[in-house]
Design a protein around this motif. Structure first.
Motif, PDB file in Angstrom:
ATOM      1  N   THR A   1      35.091  15.727 -27.180  1.00 12.15           N
ATOM      2  CA  THR A   1      34.383  17.436 -27.564  1.00 12.15           C
ATOM      3  C   THR A   1      32.281  17.048 -27.125  1.00 12.15           C
ATOM      4  O   THR A   1      31.673  17.745 -27.460  1.00 12.15           O
ATOM      5  CB  THR A   1      34.313  18.144 -28.970  1.00 12.15           C
ATOM      6  OG1 THR A   1      36.105  17.872 -28.591  1.00 12.15           O
ATOM      7  CG2 THR A   1      34.122  19.124 -28.860  1.00 12.15           C
ATOM      8  N   TYR A   2      31.927  16.080 -27.925  1.00 15.69           N
ATOM      9  CA  TYR A   2      30.369  15.369 -28.419  1.00 15.69           C
ATOM     10  C   TYR A   2      29.916  15.474 -26.870  1.00 15.69           C
ATOM     11  O   TYR A   2      28.611  15.891 -26.198  1.00 15.69           O
ATOM     12  CB  TYR A   2      30.522  14.403 -29.401  1.00 15.69           C
ATOM     13  CG  TYR A   2      29.366  14.003 -29.165  1.00 15.69           C
ATOM     14  CD1 TYR A   2      28.265  14.509 -30.513  1.00 15.69           C
ATOM     15  CD2 TYR A   2      28.619  12.850 -28.693  1.00 15.69           C
ATOM     16  CE1 TYR A   2      27.069  14.495 -30.567  1.00 15.69           C
ATOM     17  CE2 TYR A   2      27.602  12.412 -29.070  1.00 15.69           C
ATOM     18  CZ  TYR A   2      26.228  13.510 -29.879  1.00 15.69           C
ATOM     19  OH  TYR A   2      25.135  12.808 -30.026  1.00 15.69           O
ATOM     20  N   ILE A   3      30.621  14.694 -26.210  1.00 17.84           N
ATOM     21  CA  ILE A   3      30.343  13.990 -24.891  1.00 17.84           C
ATOM     22  C   ILE A   3      30.396  15.187 -23.945  1.00 17.84           C
ATOM     23  O   ILE A   3      29.170  15.280 -22.835  1.00 17.84           O
ATOM     24  CB  ILE A   3      30.692  13.209 -25.009  1.00 17.84           C
ATOM     25  CG1 ILE A   3      31.666  13.035 -24.404  1.00 17.84           C
ATOM     26  CG2 ILE A   3      30.201  11.874 -25.369  1.00 17.84           C
ATOM     27  CD1 ILE A   3      33.236  11.428 -23.378  1.00 17.84           C
ATOM     28  N   ARG A   4      31.299  15.920 -23.883  1.00 15.72           N
ATOM     29  CA  ARG A   4      31.109  17.189 -22.876  1.00 15.72           C
ATOM     30  C   ARG A   4      30.187  18.333 -23.235  1.00 15.72           C
ATOM     31  O   ARG A   4      29.862  19.076 -22.557  1.00 15.72           O
ATOM     32  CB  ARG A   4      32.691  18.007 -23.124  1.00 15.72           C
ATOM     33  CG  ARG A   4      33.618  17.174 -22.069  1.00 15.72           C
ATOM     34  CD  ARG A   4      35.778  18.339 -22.899  1.00 15.72           C
ATOM     35  NE  ARG A   4      36.220  17.060 -22.284  1.00 15.72           N
ATOM     36  CZ  ARG A   4      36.949  17.038 -21.305  1.00 15.72           C
ATOM     37  NH1 ARG A   4      37.101  18.615 -20.929  1.00 15.72           N
ATOM     38  NH2 ARG A   4      38.278  16.968 -20.836  1.00 15.72           N
ATOM     39  N   MET A   5      30.054  18.366 -24.676  1.00 16.10           N
ATOM     40  CA  MET A   5      29.398  19.398 -24.822  1.00 16.10           C
ATOM     41  C   MET A   5      27.502  18.847 -24.541  1.00 16.10           C
ATOM     42  O   MET A   5      27.055  19.986 -24.054  1.00 16.10           O
ATOM     43  CB  MET A   5      28.814  19.518 -26.574  1.00 16.10           C
ATOM     44  CG  MET A   5      28.240  20.389 -26.934  1.00 16.10           C
ATOM     45  SD  MET A   5      27.514  19.470 -28.843  1.00 16.10           S
ATOM     46  CE  MET A   5      26.961  18.254 -28.694  1.00 16.10           C
ATOM     47  N   ILE A   6      26.725  17.292 -24.784  1.00 18.97           N
ATOM     48  CA  ILE A   6      25.871  17.973 -23.897  1.00 18.97           C
ATOM     49  C   ILE A   6      25.777  17.900 -21.809  1.00 18.97           C
ATOM     50  O   ILE A   6      24.731  18.668 -21.735  1.00 18.97           O
ATOM     51  CB  ILE A   6      25.604  16.129 -23.752  1.00 18.97           C
ATOM     52  CG1 ILE A   6      25.474  15.791 -25.127  1.00 18.97           C
ATOM     53  CG2 ILE A   6      24.634  15.686 -22.792  1.00 18.97           C
ATOM     54  CD1 ILE A   6      25.945  13.927 -25.416  1.00 18.97           C
ATOM     55  N   SER A   7      26.972  17.291 -21.131  1.00 18.87           N
ATOM     56  CA  SER A   7      27.175  18.010 -20.039  1.00 18.87           C
ATOM     57  C   SER A   7      26.792  19.221 -20.021  1.00 18.87           C
ATOM     58  O   SER A   7      26.299  19.877 -19.259  1.00 18.87           O
ATOM     59  CB  SER A   7      28.410  17.376 -19.342  1.00 18.87           C
ATOM     60  OG  SER A   7      28.829  16.379 -19.600  1.00 18.87           O
ATOM     61  N   LEU A   8      27.762  20.137 -20.804  1.00 20.72           N
ATOM     62  CA  LEU A   8      27.509  21.892 -20.358  1.00 20.72           C
ATOM     63  C   LEU A   8      26.586  22.013 -20.788  1.00 20.72           C
ATOM     64  O   LEU A   8      26.002  23.252 -19.908  1.00 20.72           O
ATOM     65  CB  LEU A   8      29.060  22.324 -20.863  1.00 20.72           C
ATOM     66  CG  LEU A   8      30.070  22.116 -20.661  1.00 20.72           C
ATOM     67  CD1 LEU A   8      31.198  22.473 -21.304  1.00 20.72           C
ATOM     68  CD2 LEU A   8      30.513  22.984 -19.209  1.00 20.72           C
ATOM     69  N   LEU A   9      25.687  21.303 -21.526  1.00 20.53           N
ATOM     70  CA  LEU A   9      24.509  21.802 -22.247  1.00 20.53           C
ATOM     71  C   LEU A   9      23.474  22.238 -21.107  1.00 20.53           C
ATOM     72  O   LEU A   9      22.621  22.900 -21.121  1.00 20.53           O
ATOM     73  CB  LEU A   9      24.126  21.820 -23.303  1.00 20.53           C
ATOM     74  CG  LEU A   9      24.986  22.252 -24.364  1.00 20.53           C
ATOM     75  CD1 LEU A   9      24.404  21.798 -25.835  1.00 20.53           C
ATOM     76  CD2 LEU A   9      25.469  23.478 -25.006  1.00 20.53           C
ATOM     77  N   GLN A  10      23.286  21.001 -20.952  1.00 20.79           N
ATOM     78  CA  GLN A  10      22.680  20.479 -19.456  1.00 20.79           C
ATOM     79  C   GLN A  10      22.864  21.132 -18.123  1.00 20.79           C
ATOM     80  O   GLN A  10      21.878  21.914 -17.748  1.00 20.79           O
ATOM     81  CB  GLN A  10      23.053  19.166 -19.085  1.00 20.79           C
ATOM     82  CG  GLN A  10      22.120  18.510 -17.964  1.00 20.79           C
ATOM     83  CD  GLN A  10      20.903  18.357 -18.275  1.00 20.79           C
ATOM     84  OE1 GLN A  10      20.114  17.311 -19.708  1.00 20.79           O
ATOM     85  NE2 GLN A  10      19.676  19.069 -17.965  1.00 20.79           N
ATOM     86  N   VAL A  11      24.165  21.528 -17.844  1.00 20.54           N
ATOM     87  CA  VAL A  11      24.151  22.632 -17.187  1.00 20.54           C
ATOM     88  C   VAL A  11      23.679  23.815 -17.153  1.00 20.54           C
ATOM     89  O   VAL A  11      23.477  24.899 -16.365  1.00 20.54           O
ATOM     90  CB  VAL A  11      26.020  22.521 -16.343  1.00 20.54           C
ATOM     91  CG1 VAL A  11      25.742  24.152 -15.263  1.00 20.54           C
ATOM     92  CG2 VAL A  11      25.954  21.465 -15.665  1.00 20.54           C
ATOM     93  N   MET A  12      23.760  24.402 -18.507  1.00 22.54           N
ATOM     94  CA  MET A  12      23.964  25.733 -18.754  1.00 22.54           C
ATOM     95  C   MET A  12      21.970  26.250 -18.727  1.00 22.54           C
ATOM     96  O   MET A  12      21.186  27.226 -18.378  1.00 22.54           O
ATOM     97  CB  MET A  12      23.943  26.223 -20.090  1.00 22.54           C
ATOM     98  CG  MET A  12      25.240  26.188 -20.514  1.00 22.54           C
ATOM     99  SD  MET A  12      26.224  26.188 -22.293  1.00 22.54           S
ATOM    100  CE  MET A  12      25.195  27.968 -22.191  1.00 22.54           C
ATOM    101  N   ALA A  13      21.426  25.434 -18.805  1.00 30.83           N
ATOM    102  CA  ALA A  13      19.799  25.036 -19.057  1.00 30.83           C
ATOM    103  C   ALA A  13      19.224  24.628 -17.486  1.00 30.83           C
ATOM    104  O   ALA A  13      18.499  25.044 -16.986  1.00 30.83           O
ATOM    105  CB  ALA A  13      19.426  23.712 -19.665  1.00 30.83           C
ATOM    106  N   GLN A  14      20.332  24.034 -16.669  1.00 33.49           N
ATOM    107  CA  GLN A  14      19.706  24.278 -15.476  1.00 33.49           C
ATOM    108  C   GLN A  14      19.769  25.589 -14.755  1.00 33.49           C
ATOM    109  O   GLN A  14      19.750  25.431 -13.388  1.00 33.49           O
ATOM    110  CB  GLN A  14      19.627  22.687 -14.739  1.00 33.49           C
ATOM    111  CG  GLN A  14      19.081  21.369 -15.367  1.00 33.49           C
ATOM    112  CD  GLN A  14      19.195  20.735 -14.565  1.00 33.49           C
ATOM    113  OE1 GLN A  14      19.520  19.716 -14.986  1.00 33.49           O
ATOM    114  NE2 GLN A  14      19.082  20.722 -12.823  1.00 33.49           N
ATOM    115  N   ILE A  15      20.532  26.184 -15.218  1.00 32.29           N
ATOM    116  CA  ILE A  15      21.096  27.176 -14.680  1.00 32.29           C
ATOM    117  C   ILE A  15      20.599  28.887 -14.946  1.00 32.29           C
ATOM    118  O   ILE A  15      20.662  29.765 -14.294  1.00 32.29           O
ATOM    119  CB  ILE A  15      22.246  27.634 -14.814  1.00 32.29           C
ATOM    120  CG1 ILE A  15      22.831  28.780 -15.547  1.00 32.29           C
ATOM    121  CG2 ILE A  15      23.197  27.113 -13.731  1.00 32.29           C
ATOM    122  CD1 ILE A  15      24.217  28.534 -16.280  1.00 32.29           C
TER     123      ILE A  15
END
Length: 875
Positions: free
Chosen positions: A632-646
């Motif tokens: 959950t911790y490492i998935r969170m990092i990836s998802l927030l990166q995608v959210m920031a770049q949209i």
């Protein structure tokens, strides 16, 4: 006309009638795609226009879709992927709807080949051109094709057998199984033809910008020529002049996310339940229009890497929407009035080849839909009157009334003001009948009067039935039966139905029927309706021809509405879920970050965490107990990166992100029986893909690498891959149960050891109790035998746990004993014994001891040394 001789395309000229898109009305049947072997064995036949078709099949019989004579709607065939996952359409930029997309691919030769791509979407009337400088593995090319999920892929016929099959063709066949791949003669891949087609088809206002964008991109231009000509000859589609939305999309302006990462992160679709909204797209999709939903999907699959031109203007616009609540609610209210304008405008340039009542009815529906569209645009412009940020100001300028008022004036001259688009079949028929204003055509007014009188006769007939037979019937209407009657079944339990009722059907508690007079009246009404539609068609077609000249402006308005809808959707998420604006920098730093999907499922129980990564801490090893929250911790990092770049805010107290060019995630534990690949083989294939493409602008998330094989091999592979990832200078989060990995790599530059904390306490029966804190902490995990602790919590029998603990203790003792008995241990003991002997002999050189005593001591020392050395060697 025989299937081997499809009708020739409509030639292009400046006349309006010949510049429409023409569709074949004949029903065609999809043909199954052929393998490369069968293609090699079957010689291609030549289409009358020079386009090759396989096995003599008409190119009108497209291998991925067909046109029906009733709806003109293309049906797309989706095939499952080789890995057994769902169709790629679930991850397509244009969505999982029935889009017909033709893709042309052309490559140049060289160490780093240039690949040209052109995607022509017949369904939405847009084209995307791209030219990629790729590697010999064509990773970026495959990713781009997967994102647009084409129905057919075109390549130069020289790439197919009996010539030597090109490497690109082999890779496409392997990676895109189930997609039709067609050979096309080289003469259709012409740069001059492509430039002419762009000049003829692109919006006039966009031509110069498009021409500059494609300058020097030879292969992309050639691909566009091939795709358009194939669409014309094979699909019987001609595109109206200056009506195609053409855009050049360089690959360097978007983040590359491969299909495996899209599925692992659940960006578009939940893995467990495809209908669930527990995915990033479902979380953020608060859009109110289909165009906004499609734009959101496209942005999630291809996040922007342009901080100044795209991301910061979106942050500013979102900031203003969240501050000005009145403007935000007015915008959301105005957006609700827009239907799928993008598809509506596409239908303006797709005209049936033959006139029919159905086509005329659809034309009237289009006019009424356009009327609703241009009527709603001024309301949106008014809602944006207080906007101050650059992005919202641009949207407001594109929605200014000057762009849509000419279309509204054209419609008001011919269409009744009170006629609007309706949903029920009867209302739609009435609106189509009275759409054109009175006085335009004398016979039209007569046909309407006949329609009105016949409709009145139907209601009078219903009253007569009630008076004569004493029954209470409801008058219903549908497209097939037109008017029919519905009776309560309970009213006729003690009496038979009157003989006047025919076509009786019993459905539950209802009886559906008609009368002979009602059937006759239906026929009269249908004839008068058809006559009205035919007489209205001349006015409607002239109106459509006039509106087509304004299509480029209307498309720009549509795209602006889609962007505004997406930003407003972000605003809805931000105001309801406590998200904050991220910053763009070279460091990734998050304080109190939350997994967006898990937070929505369990808002009260989710524990926020901090994240920090820079060049000094770019490779982070995450250890911890089972179910402690590593994934959950490492998935969170990836998802927030995608959210920031949209351009969306993120769930955190503070957030800073770098611009990431590539995102890689290795998490899945699936195997593929269809492809004859085990979990480990799929894992290694995905890791090979990551290692070939990762660089300093990448972010990688690796979960439990090497667990699908033996412990020794898994650790060795994890260690070797970790070394390669460290050398890539990318940002990596590596979750593992191999505790040796953290101790071996802990001293390496850039490596940081972290773990998810667990609290261990003792119960009354002196049994340990584990409590997961779900909090990230420094250093490797310290708990031992946490797997047994979790098994005890889950409820395994005590006897089972006792035996498992004994086995674990025995194994630990054996390992320690082996460590003690290792060769290195023996070498240390031998060296220590020799050093002691050397020290003793040095002391015996003192003259204080007589020779006889010294000799006896040396003899005893010799015997003792031999015994101790034998003991070391025999252990």
């Amino acid at each position: 006309m025989p299937s081997s001789m499809p009708p020739p395309p409509v030639p292009r000229n400046t006349s309006t009638s010949s510049s429409r898109v023409s569709h074949s009305r004949s029903t065609t049947t999809p043909t199954p795609s052929m393998t490369s072997a069968s293609r090699a064995a079957t010689p291609s036949t030549l289409h009358p226009r020079g386009i090759p078709s396989r096995s003599g099949t008409s190119l009108g019989q497209h291998s991925s879709y067909s046109f029906t004579s009733s709806s003109q709607t293309p049906r797309k065939r989706h095939a499952s992927t080789a890995s057994g996952r769902r169709s790629r359409a679930a991850s397509s930029v244009w969505g999982s709807e029935s889009h017909v997309v033709i893709c042309a691919v052309s490559e140049g030769r060289g160490v780093s080949p240039s690949v040209g791509l052109a995607f022509v979407n017949i369904t939405t009337n847009e084209a995307v051109l791209s030219q990629i400088c790729d590697s010999q593995f064509y990773v970026k090319t495959i990713h781009k094709i997967q994102m647009y999920d084409p129905s057919t892929i075109l390549m130069v016929d020289a790439a197919f057998p009996p010539n030597q099959k090109s490497n690109l063709l082999s890779i496409i066949e392997e990676e895109l199984q189930g997609t039709s791949i067609e050979p096309l003669s080289r003469k259709y891949w012409s740069e001059n033809t492509g430039l002419d087609l762009i000049g003829n088809l692109a919006f006039k206002e966009d031509y110069e910008a498009t021409k500059v964008a494609i300058q020097g991109n030879f292969y992309a231009t050639c691909c566009f020529a091939a795709a358009v000509q194939y669409a014309e000859f094979s699909c019987h589609v001609s595109i109206m002049h200056h009506s195609l939305r053409i855009r050049y999309q360089p690959s360097e302006n978007t983040m590359m996310i491969d299909i495996s990462t899209i599925h692992s992160l659940e960006l578009i679709q939940n893995l467990q339940n495809p209908k669930s909204k527990d995915c990033l797209f479902g979380l953020l999709n608060e859009t109110l229009t289909p165009m906004g939903s499609r734009m959101l999907r496209s942005n999630i699959l291809q996040p922007s890497t342009q901080a100044d031109n795209t991301l910061r203007p979106r942050y500013d616009a979102l900031d203003e929407l969240t501050v000005k609540e009145d403007m935000f609610f007015e915008i959301r209210k105005a957006l609700k009035e827009f239907a799928d304008v993008e598809k509506l405008l596409t239908t303006l340039v797709i005209v049936p080849n033959q006139a029919s009542i159905y086509a005329s009815e659809q034309a009237i529906n289009q006019i009424l839909s356009i009327k609703a569209f241009v009527t709603a645009v001024p309301k949106l412009h008014e809602a944006l009157k207080t906007a101050r940020t650059d992005l919202l100001t641009k949207v407001r300028n594109f929605c200014r009334p000057e762009l849509t008022q000419p279309v509204a004036d054209l419609i008001s001259e011919a269409i009744n003001e009170d006629v609007t688009i309706m949903k029920t079949p009867l209302d739609m028929r009435n609106q189509r009948t009275y759409a054109v204003k009175s006085g335009v055509h004398g016979l039209l007014d007569v046909a309407r009067q006949t329609y009105k009188e016949a409709t009145d006769d139907v209601h009078q007939h219903l009253n007569e039935i009630a008076d004569v037979h004493g029954i209470s019937a409801e008058l219903k209407f549908d497209d097939k039966r037109q008017y029919w009657l519905r009776l309560q079944r309970s009213d006729f339990e003690d009496q038979p139905l009157p003989d006047i009722l025919i076509n009786q059907v019993t459905k539950g508690t209802w009886i559906e029927c008609q009368t002979l007079m009602l059937v006759q009246l239906n026929n009269r009404i249908a004839d008068s309706t058809n006559e009205t539609i035919m007489l209205s068609d001349n006015v409607i077609q002239k109106l459509l021809d006039a509106i087509r000249g304004h299509v480029p402006d209307l498309f720009r308005v549509c795209e602006s509405i889609a962007l505004l809808d997406m930003i407003a959707s972000f605003g809805q998420s931000v105001t309801t879920r406590d998200y904050i604006r991220p910053e763009i920098s070279d460091t990734l730093a998050l304080k109190g970050a939350r997994h967006p999907i898990c937070e929505r499922v369990n808002p009260e129980r989710f524990v926020p965490n901090d994240v920090f990564a820079n060049n000094q801490h770019r490779f982070q090893i995450i250890t911890g107990c089972n179910m402690s929250g590593k994934s959950t911790y490492i998935r969170m990092i990836s998802l927030l990166q995608v959210m920031a770049q949209i351009g969306c805010y993120v769930p955190a107290q503070y957030a800073v992100f770098p611009i990431i060019q590539q995102l890689f995630v290795r998490m899945s534990t699936d195997d593929s029986i269809e492809a004859n690949m085990s979990t480990f083989s799929l894992e290694m294939r995905e890791m090979a893909f990551i290692l070939r493409n990762i660089n300093g602008k990448s972010l990688a998330v690796i979960d439990e690498l090497g667990r699908a094989t033996s412990t020794r091999d898994g650790l060795a592979i994890a260690l070797a891959i970790s070394e390669a990832l460290i050398q890539s200078n990318s940002l990596v989060w590596f979750a593992t149960h191999f505790q040796q990995l953290s101790s071996i790599l802990g001293s390496r530059t850039g490596v940081l050891n972290l773990h998810l904390s667990t609290e261990v306490s003792r119960q009354n029966d002196d049994k340990p109790k584990m409590t997961m804190l779900y909090k990230i902490s420094s250093g490797p995990v310290k708990e031992e035998n946490y797997g047994l602790g979790l098994a005890r919590v889950i409820g395994f029998p005590n006897e089972f746990i006792r035996i498992a603990e004994e086995v674990s203790t025995t194994l630990a003792e054996n390992i320690e004993q082996k460590r003690q008995n290792s060769q290195s241990r023996k070498l240390i003991q031998r060296r220590r014994l020799i050093l002691n002997l050397h020290e003793t002999l040095t002391q015996l050189q003192e003259p204080s001891m007589d020779d006889s005593a010294r000799g006896a001591y040396l003899k005893r020392l010799q015997n003792e040394f031999v015994v101790r050395m034998d003991k070391i060697e025999s252990s």
